[in-house]
Design a protein around this motif. Structure first.
Motif, PDB file in Angstrom:
ATOM      1  N   TRP A 100     -20.427   5.655   9.667  1.00 14.74           N
ATOM      2  CA  TRP A 100     -21.535   6.073  10.524  1.00 14.74           C
ATOM      3  C   TRP A 100     -21.956   4.956  11.467  1.00 14.74           C
ATOM      4  N   THR A 111     -18.545   2.082  -2.021  1.00 12.59           N
ATOM      5  CA  THR A 111     -19.837   2.370  -2.617  1.00 12.59           C
ATOM      6  C   THR A 111     -19.668   2.790  -4.073  1.00 12.59           C
ATOM      7  N   ILE A 120     -23.367  10.792  -0.532  1.00 11.03           N
ATOM      8  CA  ILE A 120     -22.474  10.423   0.568  1.00 11.03           C
ATOM      9  C   ILE A 120     -22.418  11.626   1.506  1.00 11.03           C
ATOM     10  N   THR A 121     -22.865  11.454   2.734  1.00 17.22           N
ATOM     11  CA  THR A 121     -22.920  12.561   3.687  1.00 17.22           C
ATOM     12  C   THR A 121     -21.855  12.412   4.753  1.00 17.22           C
ATOM     13  N   VAL A 147     -19.753   8.989   8.340  1.00 18.60           N
ATOM     14  CA  VAL A 147     -20.099   9.029   6.922  1.00 18.60           C
ATOM     15  C   VAL A 147     -21.201   8.016   6.637  1.00 18.60           C
ATOM     16  N   CYS A 148     -22.298   8.491   6.051  1.00 14.78           N
ATOM     17  CA  CYS A 148     -23.395   7.604   5.670  1.00 14.78           C
ATOM     18  C   CYS A 148     -23.654   7.705   4.177  1.00 14.78           C
ATOM     19  N   VAL A 149     -24.328   6.696   3.637  1.00 19.28           N
ATOM     20  CA  VAL A 149     -24.665   6.672   2.215  1.00 19.28           C
ATOM     21  C   VAL A 149     -26.116   7.124   2.105  1.00 19.28           C
ATOM     22  N   CYS A 154     -27.636  12.153   8.381  1.00 20.31           N
ATOM     23  CA  CYS A 154     -27.532  10.736   8.722  1.00 20.31           C
ATOM     24  C   CYS A 154     -28.399  10.481   9.947  1.00 20.31           C
ATOM     25  N   SER A 160     -24.694   2.896   6.344  1.00 21.37           N
ATOM     26  CA  SER A 160     -23.374   3.430   6.653  1.00 21.37           C
ATOM     27  C   SER A 160     -22.442   3.317   5.464  1.00 21.37           C
ATOM     28  N   ALA A 161     -21.570   4.295   5.324  1.00 18.77           N
ATOM     29  CA  ALA A 161     -20.446   4.149   4.414  1.00 18.77           C
ATOM     30  C   ALA A 161     -19.484   3.112   4.985  1.00 18.77           C
ATOM     31  N   ASP A 165     -14.883   3.791   2.019  1.00 21.05           N
ATOM     32  CA  ASP A 165     -15.611   5.006   1.637  1.00 21.05           C
ATOM     33  C   ASP A 165     -15.138   6.202   2.457  1.00 21.05           C
ATOM     34  N   VAL A 169     -13.481   9.519   0.747  1.00 19.94           N
ATOM     35  CA  VAL A 169     -14.021  10.881   0.779  1.00 19.94           C
ATOM     36  C   VAL A 169     -13.107  11.819   1.572  1.00 19.94           C
TER      37      VAL A 169
END
Length: 356
Positions: A100, A111, A120-121, A147-149, A154, A160-161, A165, A169
């Protein structure tokens, strides 16, 4: 092509690269050398001359983020979008799943959920306007995700992932929404800045392909050299690197070399005024830290603050190193085993066996 020293036959992937890749690199060397490049903004042979990548399923990631927020210097994903465009123009089917936000230097950090699940999005990203029309013909529609944590959505403040990560995913869950049989290859980049020598150990760009290797998917990292002349930074060779990536992939497909144990690291040189691009060469990971990272100031025994700065690169001591190849404007291609392993000396093996 320069002579290449022998490489250990005990590493299966490296052995295959020796059998197939040296011919491949020689062919690429000819294609690059035949199109000399001069000036501050190198322009290579057109992508249309590259072998078609029709139907090649590519998961594309990076460590500079999916959002492409820096339209000036391109520090935040411009290289990814240039590579996405070149791949789609060559017929590849591209799905972007990337961090992200900026994750340079993240290595292969992943992560960890600890004792309870962690959110995790994977969130759709609208490409920058300059790249909005790319990849429409692909089965993925050229979809781009960051991808964000965090729990969705987000936002600008979401953690950010990491690149690892994003690959984790994508390959374990998300890419199956687009391809039932998974991608053919994972590409990471094009990174803003070279990843050579000992810098590889800390590179998020390289960490992403090492993670792909854990899933048994062929993976290649691409980086574009940043010039030390700050006035030339807007001319980082993203387009040239993307065009070269298409040629390299086309050759790998032709040679049936996109195998599960293939992990490559590719660095494209910045070609300054009056300079000429070299050729693609097989290289080894150097011992030098190209960034010349060093601490300044003195701190007493009670503690205090140092300043970390970039200095002159450490002198390279390894023959056929990627650092020296890039310095002479060649395109070094290094084969990584992906597991950081090495053969254990017999003396150490005997010592371990003797322990009680």
């Amino acid at each position: 092509m320069r002579s290449v020293p022998s490489i250990p036959a005990s590493i299966p992937m490296v052995r295959r690269l020796a059998a197939v890749g040296l011919t491949l690199v020689a062919a690429l060397a000819g294609s690059v050398a035949s199109a000399p490049v001069t000036g501050a903004a190198p322009v290579e042979a057109a992508a249309s001359a590259a072998p078609a990548l029709a139907g090649l399923k590519v998961v594309l990631t990076n460590d500079d983020s999916a959002r492409g927020l820096d339209a000036g210097f391109g520090t935040d994903g411009k290289g990814l979008y240039e590579l996405r465009r070149a791949l789609c123009n060559a017929g590849a089917d591209v799905l972007v799943v990337a961090p992200w936000a900026q994750q340079s230097g993240a290595g292969a950090r992943m992560t960890s959920p600890g004792f309870s699940p962690i959110a995790i999005t994977v969130q759709a990203v609208t490409p920058p306007a300059a790249y909005a029309g790319d990849c429409g013909a692909a089965s993925t529609g050229g979809a781009v995700f960051g991808v964000c944590v965090a729990v969705a959505p987000c936002t600008s403040t979401s953690p950010s992932a990491s690149p690892a990560d994003a690959v984790n995913v994508a390959l374990s869950r998300f890419a199956a929404n687009y391809w039932s049989d998974g991608p053919d290859v994972v590409l990471s980049g094009t990174n803003f800045g070279q990843n050579i020598g000992t810098t590889l150990n800390h590179s998020g760009t390289v960490g992403a392909v090492v993670t792909a290797h854990e899933y048994g998917v062929a993976a290649i990292a691409f980086s574009a050299e940043v010039p030390r002349d700050l006035a030339q930074i807007p001319n980082v060779p993203f387009t040239a690197t993307a065009n070269f990536a298409v040629r390299l992939l086309g050759s790998l497909v032709k040679w049936d070399a996109l195998t599960s144990d293939l992990v490559l690291n590719v660095n494209h040189p910045f070609v300054g005024p009056g300079e000429t691009i070299g050729r693609a060469v097989k290289a080894d990971v150097g011992y030098s830290n190209d960034l010349g990272l060093s601490f300044i100031d003195n701190v007493p025994a009670t503690g205090g603050t140092y300043r970390l700065t970039v200095g002159a690169p450490v002198a390279e001591t390894r023959r056929n190193a990627d650092t020296t190849a890039l310095a002479r404007n060649d395109i070094p291609i290094t084969a990584l085993d992906g597991d950081w392993g090495r053969s254990m000396p017999i003396q150490i093996a005997l010592l371990i066996a003797s322990l009680r």
